[in-house]
Design a protein around this motif. Structure first.
Motif, PDB file in Angstrom:
ATOM      1  N   ASP A 157       0.832  -1.210   0.000  1.00  0.00           N
ATOM      2  CA  ASP A 157       0.000   0.000   0.000  1.00  0.00           C
ATOM      3  C   ASP A 157       0.863   1.256   0.000  1.00  0.00           C
ATOM      4  OD1 ASP A 157      -2.523  -1.227  -0.078  1.00  0.00           O
ATOM      5  OD2 ASP A 157      -2.509  -1.571   2.078  1.00  0.00           O
ATOM      6  N   PHE A 158       1.927   1.245   0.773  1.00  0.00           N
ATOM      7  CA  PHE A 158       2.836   2.397   0.811  1.00  0.00           C
ATOM      8  C   PHE A 158       3.484   2.620  -0.550  1.00  0.00           C
ATOM      9  CE2 PHE A 158       7.224   3.906   1.310  1.00  0.00           C
ATOM     10  CZ  PHE A 158       7.005   5.131   1.927  1.00  0.00           C
ATOM     11  N   ILE A 159       3.912   1.543  -1.187  1.00  0.00           N
ATOM     12  CA  ILE A 159       4.565   1.653  -2.499  1.00  0.00           C
ATOM     13  C   ILE A 159       3.585   2.165  -3.540  1.00  0.00           C
ATOM     14  CG2 ILE A 159       5.660   0.335  -4.362  1.00  0.00           C
ATOM     15  CD1 ILE A 159       6.762  -1.553  -2.169  1.00  0.00           C
ATOM     16  N   ARG A 160       2.366   1.651  -3.516  1.00  0.00           N
ATOM     17  CA  ARG A 160       1.369   2.112  -4.495  1.00  0.00           C
ATOM     18  C   ARG A 160       1.048   3.587  -4.322  1.00  0.00           C
ATOM     19  NH1 ARG A 160      -3.050  -2.932  -4.656  1.00  0.00           N
ATOM     20  NH2 ARG A 160      -1.619  -4.465  -5.598  1.00  0.00           N
ATOM     21  N   GLU A 161       0.980   4.050  -3.085  1.00  0.00           N
ATOM     22  CA  GLU A 161       0.720   5.466  -2.847  1.00  0.00           C
ATOM     23  C   GLU A 161       1.908   6.332  -3.285  1.00  0.00           C
ATOM     24  OE1 GLU A 161      -0.147   5.714   1.285  1.00  0.00           O
ATOM     25  OE2 GLU A 161      -2.025   4.567   1.136  1.00  0.00           O
ATOM     26  N   SER A 162       3.126   5.805  -3.059  1.00  0.00           N
ATOM     27  CA  SER A 162       4.326   6.570  -3.378  1.00  0.00           C
ATOM     28  C   SER A 162       4.563   6.676  -4.877  1.00  0.00           C
ATOM     29  CB  SER A 162       5.554   5.924  -2.719  1.00  0.00           C
ATOM     30  OG  SER A 162       5.399   5.872  -1.318  1.00  0.00           O
ATOM     31  N   PHE A 163       4.119   5.638  -5.629  1.00  0.00           N
ATOM     32  CA  PHE A 163       4.374   5.623  -7.066  1.00  0.00           C
ATOM     33  C   PHE A 163       3.071   5.583  -7.844  1.00  0.00           C
ATOM     34  CE2 PHE A 163       8.159   4.008  -5.038  1.00  0.00           C
ATOM     35  CZ  PHE A 163       9.172   4.665  -5.715  1.00  0.00           C
ATOM     36  N   ALA A 164       2.114   6.389  -7.410  1.00  0.00           N
ATOM     37  CA  ALA A 164       0.821   6.455  -8.081  1.00  0.00           C
ATOM     38  C   ALA A 164       0.987   7.026  -9.485  1.00  0.00           C
ATOM     39  CB  ALA A 164      -0.144   7.308  -7.269  1.00  0.00           C
ATOM     40  N   GLY A 165       0.094   6.620 -10.378  1.00  0.00           N
ATOM     41  CA  GLY A 165       0.162   7.115 -11.744  1.00  0.00           C
ATOM     42  C   GLY A 165       0.809   6.091 -12.666  1.00  0.00           C
ATOM     43  N   ASP A 166       1.472   6.591 -13.703  1.00  0.00           N
ATOM     44  CA  ASP A 166       2.103   5.714 -14.694  1.00  0.00           C
ATOM     45  C   ASP A 166       3.432   5.220 -14.141  1.00  0.00           C
ATOM     46  OD1 ASP A 166       2.976   4.338 -16.851  1.00  0.00           O
ATOM     47  OD2 ASP A 166       3.059   6.046 -18.220  1.00  0.00           O
ATOM     48  N   VAL A 186      12.096   0.044  -8.579  1.00  0.00           N
ATOM     49  CA  VAL A 186      10.675  -0.290  -8.673  1.00  0.00           C
ATOM     50  C   VAL A 186      10.476  -1.495  -9.592  1.00  0.00           C
ATOM     51  CG1 VAL A 186       8.411   0.538  -9.443  1.00  0.00           C
ATOM     52  CG2 VAL A 186       9.936   2.075  -8.190  1.00  0.00           C
ATOM     53  N   CYS A 187      11.213  -1.557 -10.696  1.00  0.00           N
ATOM     54  CA  CYS A 187      11.033  -2.650 -11.661  1.00  0.00           C
ATOM     55  C   CYS A 187      11.508  -4.000 -11.133  1.00  0.00           C
ATOM     56  CB  CYS A 187      11.739  -2.330 -12.977  1.00  0.00           C
ATOM     57  SG  CYS A 187      13.520  -2.087 -12.829  1.00  0.00           S
ATOM     58  N   ASP A 188      12.202  -4.014 -10.000  1.00  0.00           N
ATOM     59  CA  ASP A 188      12.631  -5.282  -9.399  1.00  0.00           C
ATOM     60  C   ASP A 188      11.532  -5.938  -8.580  1.00  0.00           C
ATOM     61  OD1 ASP A 188      15.282  -4.939 -10.346  1.00  0.00           O
ATOM     62  OD2 ASP A 188      15.769  -3.668  -8.641  1.00  0.00           O
ATOM     63  N   LEU A 189      10.468  -5.206  -8.295  1.00  0.00           N
ATOM     64  CA  LEU A 189       9.414  -5.726  -7.427  1.00  0.00           C
ATOM     65  C   LEU A 189       8.671  -6.889  -8.078  1.00  0.00           C
ATOM     66  CD1 LEU A 189       7.953  -2.334  -6.188  1.00  0.00           C
ATOM     67  CD2 LEU A 189       9.179  -4.009  -4.780  1.00  0.00           C
ATOM     68  N   PRO A 190       8.157  -7.806  -7.262  1.00  0.00           N
ATOM     69  CA  PRO A 190       7.361  -8.911  -7.815  1.00  0.00           C
ATOM     70  C   PRO A 190       6.071  -8.394  -8.453  1.00  0.00           C
ATOM     71  CG  PRO A 190       8.010  -9.349  -5.535  1.00  0.00           C
ATOM     72  CD  PRO A 190       8.329  -7.919  -5.802  1.00  0.00           C
ATOM     73  N   GLU A 191       5.561  -9.147  -9.420  1.00  0.00           N
ATOM     74  CA  GLU A 191       4.264  -8.828  -9.981  1.00  0.00           C
ATOM     75  C   GLU A 191       3.217  -8.821  -8.869  1.00  0.00           C
ATOM     76  OE1 GLU A 191       6.714 -10.870 -13.135  1.00  0.00           O
ATOM     77  OE2 GLU A 191       6.208 -11.276 -11.046  1.00  0.00           O
ATOM     78  N   GLY A 192       2.258  -7.922  -9.007  1.00  0.00           N
ATOM     79  CA  GLY A 192       1.195  -7.853  -8.001  1.00  0.00           C
ATOM     80  C   GLY A 192       1.373  -6.720  -7.014  1.00  0.00           C
ATOM     81  N   PHE A 195       3.163  -3.779 -10.642  1.00  0.00           N
ATOM     82  CA  PHE A 195       3.143  -4.231 -12.031  1.00  0.00           C
ATOM     83  C   PHE A 195       2.209  -5.416 -12.193  1.00  0.00           C
ATOM     84  CE2 PHE A 195       7.450  -2.312 -11.860  1.00  0.00           C
ATOM     85  CZ  PHE A 195       7.285  -1.375 -12.867  1.00  0.00           C
ATOM     86  N   GLY A 196       1.848  -5.695 -13.438  1.00  0.00           N
ATOM     87  CA  GLY A 196       0.995  -6.841 -13.725  1.00  0.00           C
ATOM     88  C   GLY A 196      -0.476  -6.505 -13.514  1.00  0.00           C
ATOM     89  N   ARG A 197      -1.290  -7.522 -13.558  1.00  0.00           N
ATOM     90  CA  ARG A 197      -2.735  -7.341 -13.370  1.00  0.00           C
ATOM     91  C   ARG A 197      -3.048  -7.275 -11.881  1.00  0.00           C
ATOM     92  NH1 ARG A 197      -5.899 -11.925 -15.604  1.00  0.00           N
ATOM     93  NH2 ARG A 197      -7.546 -10.719 -14.590  1.00  0.00           N
ATOM     94  N   LEU A 198      -3.169  -6.070 -11.386  1.00  0.00           N
ATOM     95  CA  LEU A 198      -3.392  -5.899  -9.948  1.00  0.00           C
ATOM     96  C   LEU A 198      -4.776  -6.373  -9.523  1.00  0.00           C
ATOM     97  CD1 LEU A 198      -1.706  -2.435  -9.282  1.00  0.00           C
ATOM     98  CD2 LEU A 198      -0.684  -4.723  -9.375  1.00  0.00           C
ATOM     99  N   ASP A 199      -5.685  -6.552 -10.508  1.00  0.00           N
ATOM    100  CA  ASP A 199      -7.026  -7.023 -10.169  1.00  0.00           C
ATOM    101  C   ASP A 199      -7.158  -8.535 -10.308  1.00  0.00           C
ATOM    102  OD1 ASP A 199      -6.745  -7.106 -12.911  1.00  0.00           O
ATOM    103  OD2 ASP A 199      -8.777  -6.384 -13.345  1.00  0.00           O
ATOM    104  N   SER A 200      -6.061  -9.222 -10.655  1.00  0.00           N
ATOM    105  CA  SER A 200      -6.129 -10.684 -10.788  1.00  0.00           C
ATOM    106  C   SER A 200      -6.283 -11.320  -9.415  1.00  0.00           C
ATOM    107  CB  SER A 200      -4.877 -11.228 -11.468  1.00  0.00           C
ATOM    108  OG  SER A 200      -3.763 -11.172 -10.595  1.00  0.00           O
ATOM    109  N   LEU A 201      -6.781 -12.555  -9.406  1.00  0.00           N
ATOM    110  CA  LEU A 201      -6.987 -13.257  -8.151  1.00  0.00           C
ATOM    111  C   LEU A 201      -5.678 -13.426  -7.387  1.00  0.00           C
ATOM    112  CD1 LEU A 201      -9.280 -14.620  -6.541  1.00  0.00           C
ATOM    113  CD2 LEU A 201      -8.622 -16.776  -7.611  1.00  0.00           C
ATOM    114  N   PHE A 202      -4.596 -13.727  -8.118  1.00  0.00           N
ATOM    115  CA  PHE A 202      -3.305 -13.938  -7.477  1.00  0.00           C
ATOM    116  C   PHE A 202      -2.771 -12.637  -6.873  1.00  0.00           C
ATOM    117  CE2 PHE A 202       1.328 -14.782  -7.431  1.00  0.00           C
ATOM    118  CZ  PHE A 202       1.315 -15.955  -6.704  1.00  0.00           C
ATOM    119  N   SER A 203      -2.879 -11.527  -7.605  1.00  0.00           N
ATOM    120  CA  SER A 203      -2.421 -10.235  -7.079  1.00  0.00           C
ATOM    121  C   SER A 203      -3.232  -9.832  -5.854  1.00  0.00           C
ATOM    122  CB  SER A 203      -2.535  -9.153  -8.161  1.00  0.00           C
ATOM    123  OG  SER A 203      -1.636  -9.402  -9.221  1.00  0.00           O
TER     124      SER A 203
END
Length: 457
Positions: A157-166, A186-192, A195-203
């Motif tokens: 949640d902290f990362i998503r808030e810090s890097f909101a947008g594109d 940032v590009c080293d982070l795991p999918e989910g 990056f990736g489909r944040l609305d997927s069941l796995f994410s």
């Protein structure tokens, strides 16, 4: 509801995630804990296919461990398309209910009420399930990867808030505001995470997990505190109880496996720290042109090699490669990896950077060439290359001939490689100390045994 009993002896329900390399280490830990506490009963739950696979190599379970099959979520008559995400999604959707039914059956058969849920960390519903059972049942999840990957999910949640947008415009920015990640991009982070489909069941599962783990009674990890004290201290501040119990292959060495293809006798004939061991795990393989590039680099530099490569992938090797290199190396469908990495002749490991492989190469004292694919592998590679400095990441994340030649020269021939071997030996020494009787991981394993073997409150 789970049927209560009058028996106060501890009963641990173990909930395994039946995909990838998750279930086997959890069964191994269960085996170890059962030996430490013979009066505690362990019910191990997995899908029929997962249990069949992992139990085939664990035939000597202690008498206080009983496996149970649970439904994999596949409706009758359902036709799979072959996508593992589809199979995983069906399982996850049904998991809570499937495990509850399994636990009820184990309680009835054993005559013991459940005192602890020990689960894969992916099962974010563990706390809720423990509360449903009632009676002070603890939830103790197991995180199978490294502390840095766990941190990325706790901070989602902290990362998503810090890097909101594109986020693609900021993928090279460093995560310097997160303890231990000052060299991580940032590009080293795991999918989910971002990056990736944040609305997927796995994410969504990973996101819920990151929010739920601070509520767990304890979280245990296959790592050791001294590997990175910054992560250790930060995780301890975020979780009620964080127990590093690894490298688990040192705490509880796996059963000896046969050297079917004669790797060790072949290595005995090679020079010290001269051999490249190549393995990208059981689930991934580089693209055909990358296999060609790697083969050409090995042949060009005449590096002795052991290459673990499935038979159906050999068709992608250059024409004549197997014949022209038959005295230089061996290409086999499987290798006893821990034994190979522990041999003095091995000088470099070319790997996908899975967490178990990373721990095995630390214990073996072998520097790494990283070709990560997905999940925590990019993050592991960044730690290897830029934090611990015990290996290199292939340029651009793709195997290319000239880049591989440079990597071989750097690690096997140059001063850089000597320094890497010195640093990885220091990590190996720390791992050995942590798993010694008075070490941090051994102490944490005893604490884990005490926690899960406690009777209901």
């Amino acid at each position: 509801m789970t049927k209560p009993t009058t028996d106060d002896h501890p009963h641990v329900a173990v909930l395994a995630f039946p995909f990838g390399t998750h279930a086997a280490p959890l069964l191994s830990i269960t085996h170890h804990l059962a030996a430490l506490s013979p009066s505690t009963h362990f019910s191990f739950f997995g899908t029929p296919s997962s249990n069949s696979f992992i139990l085939s190599s664990n035939t000597n379970l202690p008498p206080n461990v009983k496996p149970y099959d649970v439904w994999d979520g596949t409706p009758d008559g359902y036709a799979y398309t072959g996508d593992v995400q589809e199979e995983m999604g069906l399982f996850i959707s049904a998991a809570h209910e499937s495990f509850r039914k399994g636990v009820d059956r184990a309680v009835e058969e054993s005559g013991r009420r459940v005192s602890c849920l020990m689960s894969d960390a992916f099962f974010w519903f563990g706390k809720e399930m423990a509360e449903e059972i009632g009676g002070g049942v603890m939830w103790v999840p197991f995180w199978t990867a490294g502390p840095h990957a766990l941190s990325s999910h706790l901070y989602t949640d902290f990362i998503r808030e810090s890097f909101a947008g594109d986020v693609t415009q900021r993928e090279d920015e460093l995560l310097s505001s997160i303890p231990g990640m000052s060299r991580v991009r940032v590009c080293d982070l795991p999918e989910g995470v971002v990056f990736g489909r944040l609305d997927s069941l796995f994410s969504q599962m990973l996101h819920k997990m990151g929010q739920a783990l601070p509520k767990a009674d304890a979280v245990f990890i296959n790592s050791f505190e001294e590997l990175d004290p910054t992560f250790t201290n930060d995780l301890k501040s975020k979780l009620k109880c964080c127990l590093n119990i690894g490298p688990f292959n040192l705490i509880s060495p796996p059963a000896q496996v046969p050297d079917t293809y004669g790797c060790i006798p072949w290595l005995d004939k090679q020079q010290l720290a001269s051999v490249a061991y190549v393995s990208f795990g059981s689930a991934t393989i580089p693209l055909p042109h990358e296999l060609v590039a790697l083969a050409e680099a090995l042949e060009d530099r005449k590096v002795p090699f052991i290459w673990s490569l499935k038979d159906n992938a050999k068709v992608h090797l250059p024409d004549g490669f197997l014949e022209t290199t038959k005295f230089q190396g061996i290409v086999i469908p499987w290798a006893p990896q821990a034994k190979v990495l522990g041999h003095k002749a091995v000088g470099v490991f070319i790997t996908h950077c899975g967490w178990n492989s990373l721990l095995e190469t630390i214990v073996g004292g072998v520097p790494v060439i990283c070709r990560p694919f997905y999940g925590d592998q990019r993050l592991n590679a960044r730690m290897i290359g830029d934090v611990w400095k015990i290996g290199v990441i292939v340029n651009g994340g793709v195997l290319a001939k000239e880049a591989m030649i440079d990597c071989f020269d750097k690690i096997l021939l140059q001063e850089d490689g000597k320094q890497m071997r010195g640093r990885i030996k220091s990590l190996k020494d720390l791992a050995l100390a942590a798993t010694a009787y008075k070490g941090s991981s051994s102490d944490n394993m005893r604490e884990l045994s005490r926690l899960v073997s406690s009777p209901c409150k």
